[in-house]
Write an enzyme that holds these catalytic residues in place. Sequence first.
Site, PDB file in Angstrom:
ATOM      1  N   ASP A  32      -4.974   3.424  -1.405  1.00 54.73           N
ATOM      2  CA  ASP A  32      -6.013   3.690  -0.413  1.00 54.73           C
ATOM      3  C   ASP A  32      -6.654   5.055  -0.637  1.00 54.73           C
ATOM      4  O   ASP A  32      -6.035   6.092  -0.379  1.00 54.73           O
ATOM      5  CB  ASP A  32      -5.402   3.626   0.994  1.00 54.73           C
ATOM      6  CG  ASP A  32      -5.111   2.208   1.421  1.00 54.73           C
ATOM      7  OD1 ASP A  32      -6.035   1.379   1.361  1.00 54.73           O
ATOM      8  OD2 ASP A  32      -3.963   1.918   1.801  1.00 54.73           O
ATOM      9  N   GLY A  58      -8.865   3.634   7.779  1.00 50.65           N
ATOM     10  CA  GLY A  58      -8.677   5.074   7.955  1.00 50.65           C
ATOM     11  C   GLY A  58      -7.216   5.475   8.089  1.00 50.65           C
ATOM     12  O   GLY A  58      -6.830   6.514   7.587  1.00 50.65           O
ATOM     13  N   PHE A  59      -6.433   4.634   8.750  1.00 49.56           N
ATOM     14  CA  PHE A  59      -5.042   5.015   8.998  1.00 49.56           C
ATOM     15  C   PHE A  59      -4.129   3.801   8.923  1.00 49.56           C
ATOM     16  O   PHE A  59      -4.517   2.709   9.350  1.00 49.56           O
ATOM     17  CB  PHE A  59      -4.904   5.654  10.391  1.00 49.56           C
ATOM     18  CG  PHE A  59      -5.732   6.903  10.536  1.00 49.56           C
ATOM     19  CD1 PHE A  59      -5.221   8.140  10.152  1.00 49.56           C
ATOM     20  CD2 PHE A  59      -7.039   6.834  11.017  1.00 49.56           C
ATOM     21  CE1 PHE A  59      -5.999   9.290  10.258  1.00 49.56           C
ATOM     22  CE2 PHE A  59      -7.825   7.978  11.120  1.00 49.56           C
ATOM     23  CZ  PHE A  59      -7.302   9.215  10.737  1.00 49.56           C
ATOM     24  N   MET A  89     -10.693  -6.668   6.236  1.00 45.74           N
ATOM     25  CA  MET A  89      -9.943  -5.650   6.990  1.00 45.74           C
ATOM     26  C   MET A  89      -9.569  -6.214   8.363  1.00 45.74           C
ATOM     27  O   MET A  89     -10.418  -6.757   9.073  1.00 45.74           O
ATOM     28  CB  MET A  89     -10.785  -4.384   7.197  1.00 45.74           C
ATOM     29  CG  MET A  89     -11.131  -3.600   5.938  1.00 45.74           C
ATOM     30  SD  MET A  89      -9.714  -3.080   4.957  1.00 45.74           S
ATOM     31  CE  MET A  89      -8.812  -2.037   6.121  1.00 45.74           C
ATOM     32  N   HIS A 149      -1.544  -1.469  -3.963  1.00 49.80           N
ATOM     33  CA  HIS A 149      -2.789  -1.189  -3.250  1.00 49.80           C
ATOM     34  C   HIS A 149      -2.853   0.317  -2.990  1.00 49.80           C
ATOM     35  O   HIS A 149      -1.978   0.883  -2.333  1.00 49.80           O
ATOM     36  CB  HIS A 149      -2.760  -1.981  -1.937  1.00 49.80           C
ATOM     37  CG  HIS A 149      -3.982  -1.859  -1.105  1.00 49.80           C
ATOM     38  ND1 HIS A 149      -5.044  -2.746  -1.194  1.00 49.80           N
ATOM     39  CD2 HIS A 149      -4.318  -0.981  -0.128  1.00 49.80           C
ATOM     40  CE1 HIS A 149      -5.965  -2.417  -0.313  1.00 49.80           C
ATOM     41  NE2 HIS A 149      -5.559  -1.336   0.344  1.00 49.80           N
ATOM     42  N   ASP A 203      -5.860  -6.756   4.984  1.00 54.94           N
ATOM     43  CA  ASP A 203      -5.370  -5.378   4.985  1.00 54.94           C
ATOM     44  C   ASP A 203      -5.434  -4.793   6.393  1.00 54.94           C
ATOM     45  O   ASP A 203      -6.519  -4.682   6.964  1.00 54.94           O
ATOM     46  CB  ASP A 203      -6.251  -4.552   4.023  1.00 54.94           C
ATOM     47  CG  ASP A 203      -5.773  -3.126   3.850  1.00 54.94           C
ATOM     48  OD1 ASP A 203      -4.685  -2.771   4.345  1.00 54.94           O
ATOM     49  OD2 ASP A 203      -6.514  -2.353   3.203  1.00 54.94           O
ATOM     50  N   GLY A 204      -4.259  -4.405   6.909  1.00 50.83           N
ATOM     51  CA  GLY A 204      -4.222  -3.704   8.189  1.00 50.83           C
ATOM     52  C   GLY A 204      -3.333  -4.385   9.210  1.00 50.83           C
ATOM     53  O   GLY A 204      -3.603  -5.516   9.621  1.00 50.83           O
ATOM     54  N   GLY A 205      -2.247  -3.707   9.572  1.00 50.19           N
ATOM     55  CA  GLY A 205      -1.373  -4.231  10.626  1.00 50.19           C
ATOM     56  C   GLY A 205      -0.602  -5.478  10.236  1.00 50.19           C
ATOM     57  O   GLY A 205      -0.157  -6.241  11.097  1.00 50.19           O
ATOM     58  N   MET A 222     -12.396   3.797   0.116  1.00 48.33           N
ATOM     59  CA  MET A 222     -13.005   4.050   1.426  1.00 48.33           C
ATOM     60  C   MET A 222     -13.738   5.380   1.320  1.00 48.33           C
ATOM     61  O   MET A 222     -13.327   6.400   1.897  1.00 48.33           O
ATOM     62  CB  MET A 222     -11.912   4.071   2.504  1.00 48.33           C
ATOM     63  CG  MET A 222     -11.380   2.680   2.808  1.00 48.33           C
ATOM     64  SD  MET A 222      -9.782   2.706   3.639  1.00 48.33           S
ATOM     65  CE  MET A 222      -8.715   2.869   2.228  1.00 48.33           C
ATOM     66  N   SER A 242       2.936   0.245   6.358  1.00 50.09           N
ATOM     67  CA  SER A 242       4.009   0.706   7.240  1.00 50.09           C
ATOM     68  C   SER A 242       5.123  -0.330   7.395  1.00 50.09           C
ATOM     69  O   SER A 242       6.298   0.035   7.466  1.00 50.09           O
ATOM     70  CB  SER A 242       3.458   1.128   8.606  1.00 50.09           C
ATOM     71  OG  SER A 242       2.617   0.138   9.127  1.00 50.09           O
ATOM     72  N   HIS A 277      -8.548   0.757  -3.334  1.00 54.12           N
ATOM     73  CA  HIS A 277      -9.399   0.493  -2.183  1.00 54.12           C
ATOM     74  C   HIS A 277     -10.205   1.755  -1.884  1.00 54.12           C
ATOM     75  O   HIS A 277      -9.670   2.745  -1.384  1.00 54.12           O
ATOM     76  CB  HIS A 277      -8.481   0.092  -1.003  1.00 54.12           C
ATOM     77  CG  HIS A 277      -9.195  -0.220   0.264  1.00 54.12           C
ATOM     78  ND1 HIS A 277      -8.534  -0.489   1.446  1.00 54.12           N
ATOM     79  CD2 HIS A 277     -10.514  -0.313   0.549  1.00 54.12           C
ATOM     80  CE1 HIS A 277      -9.422  -0.733   2.394  1.00 54.12           C
ATOM     81  NE2 HIS A 277     -10.631  -0.615   1.883  1.00 54.12           N
ATOM     82  N   SER A 287       0.866  -1.181   0.000  1.00 56.17           N
ATOM     83  CA  SER A 287       0.000   0.000   0.000  1.00 56.17           C
ATOM     84  C   SER A 287       0.899   1.227   0.000  1.00 56.17           C
ATOM     85  O   SER A 287       1.646   1.459   0.955  1.00 56.17           O
ATOM     86  CB  SER A 287      -0.891   0.004   1.244  1.00 56.17           C
ATOM     87  OG  SER A 287      -1.386   1.307   1.450  1.00 56.17           O
ATOM     88  N   MET A 345      -9.446   7.694   0.438  1.00 56.80           N
ATOM     89  CA  MET A 345     -10.293   8.039   1.589  1.00 56.80           C
ATOM     90  C   MET A 345     -10.906   9.420   1.377  1.00 56.80           C
ATOM     91  O   MET A 345     -10.221  10.333   0.891  1.00 56.80           O
ATOM     92  CB  MET A 345      -9.457   8.050   2.871  1.00 56.80           C
ATOM     93  CG  MET A 345      -8.678   6.755   3.091  1.00 56.80           C
ATOM     94  SD  MET A 345      -7.798   6.774   4.660  1.00 56.80           S
ATOM     95  CE  MET A 345      -6.776   5.308   4.487  1.00 56.80           C
ATOM     96  N   GLY A 382      -0.517   1.941  10.095  1.00 55.34           N
ATOM     97  CA  GLY A 382       0.225   1.886  11.351  1.00 55.34           C
ATOM     98  C   GLY A 382      -0.572   1.408  12.547  1.00 55.34           C
ATOM     99  O   GLY A 382      -0.116   1.519  13.682  1.00 55.34           O
TER     100      GLY A 382
HETATM  101  C1  DX5 Z   1      -6.222   1.545   6.042  1.00 56.75           C
HETATM  102  C2  DX5 Z   1      -5.815   1.067   4.684  1.00 56.75           C
HETATM  103  C3  DX5 Z   1      -4.678   0.113   4.711  1.00 56.75           C
HETATM  104  C4  DX5 Z   1      -3.517   0.654   5.513  1.00 56.75           C
HETATM  105  C5  DX5 Z   1      -2.507  -0.372   5.781  1.00 56.75           C
HETATM  106  O1  DX5 Z   1      -7.441   2.122   6.026  1.00 56.75           O
HETATM  107  O2  DX5 Z   1      -6.870   0.414   4.007  1.00 56.75           O
HETATM  108  O3  DX5 Z   1      -4.324  -0.277   3.396  1.00 56.75           O
HETATM  109  O4  DX5 Z   1      -2.965   1.773   4.932  1.00 56.75           O
HETATM  110  O5  DX5 Z   1      -1.509   0.159   6.587  1.00 56.75           O
HETATM  111  P1  DX5 Z   1      -0.641  -0.754   7.554  1.00 56.75           P
HETATM  112  O6  DX5 Z   1      -0.082  -1.885   6.731  1.00 56.75           O
HETATM  113  O7  DX5 Z   1       0.403   0.171   8.076  1.00 56.75           O
HETATM  114  O8  DX5 Z   1      -1.572  -1.235   8.624  1.00 56.75           O
HETATM  115 ZN    ZN Z   2      -6.361  -0.515   2.099  1.00 53.62          ZN
END
Ligand code: DX5
Ligand code: ZN
Length: 213
Positions: A33, A140-141, A135, A31, A173-175, A66, A196, A64, A6, A35, A143
């Site tokens: 993102d 949204g963010f 997810m 990917h 997706d996420g963490g 959002m 991240s 993606h 991403s 928003m 990290g």
């Molecule tokens: C969050 C995004 C993710 C995110 C992943 O809303 O959809 O793609 O940026 O970030 P990390 O891999 O740092 O969790």
């Molecule tokens: Zn994403």
Amino acid sequence: MLVSPSIISSKLENLGNQITECDRAGVFSYHLDVMDGHFVPNLTMGPDLVRAVRRCTKKTIETHLMIERPDKFYKPFIEAGSDILLVHHECLVDLRKLISGIRDENAKFGLVINPETPFEKVRDLIDEAEILLIMSIHPGFSGQKFMDSVLPKIAEAKKYIKDQGLSTKIEIDGGVNDETGKKCADAGADILVSASYIFSGKIGERINKLQVL
Ligand code: DX5
Ligand code: ZN
């Protein structure tokens, strides 16, 4: 394991070189993102950034969305070079209508569910989706911390897809890092998104670590 970086965590001033590094490491896709500050409390990129990424790589671009109204905005993202649009079940638009609109533009559809949305809510749409994106954080963010609570849902989706003989890929997706990514791989994930983790270290090495999970 397929990896989809991403670029939200990339160094945007050096995006072209960072994409070259990812390409060399053999990523599956990119990917992006998007928003809108309404569907999630953050603002990011629009079609112009997709267009810039498109000029840097021939790989698949997954976008993606959002945003509250993907039905209003999917076309400019496809025109900019998105190959697949990842749309949230939670966005409350008529998804079947949107899917046919996306197909009319020769793009692909992927379905996204938030951590609190049970798999059964989207079971009937799975055969329409190229990808089911689960997810593992609240969107949204980048990290944020991976939510272990989604692991049983990955396994449930995997079993359903297998039992039905579908080709839908499961993406997380996420963490995601090398530790949490391993848990996803064991539960049945096919593609890992990571922002991240990949971009805060040696890009190629981190991608390779995820690929062997
Ligand atoms: C969050 C995004 C993710 C995110 C992943 O809303 O959809 O793609 O940026 O970030 P990390 O891999 O740092 O969790
Ligand atoms: Zn994403």
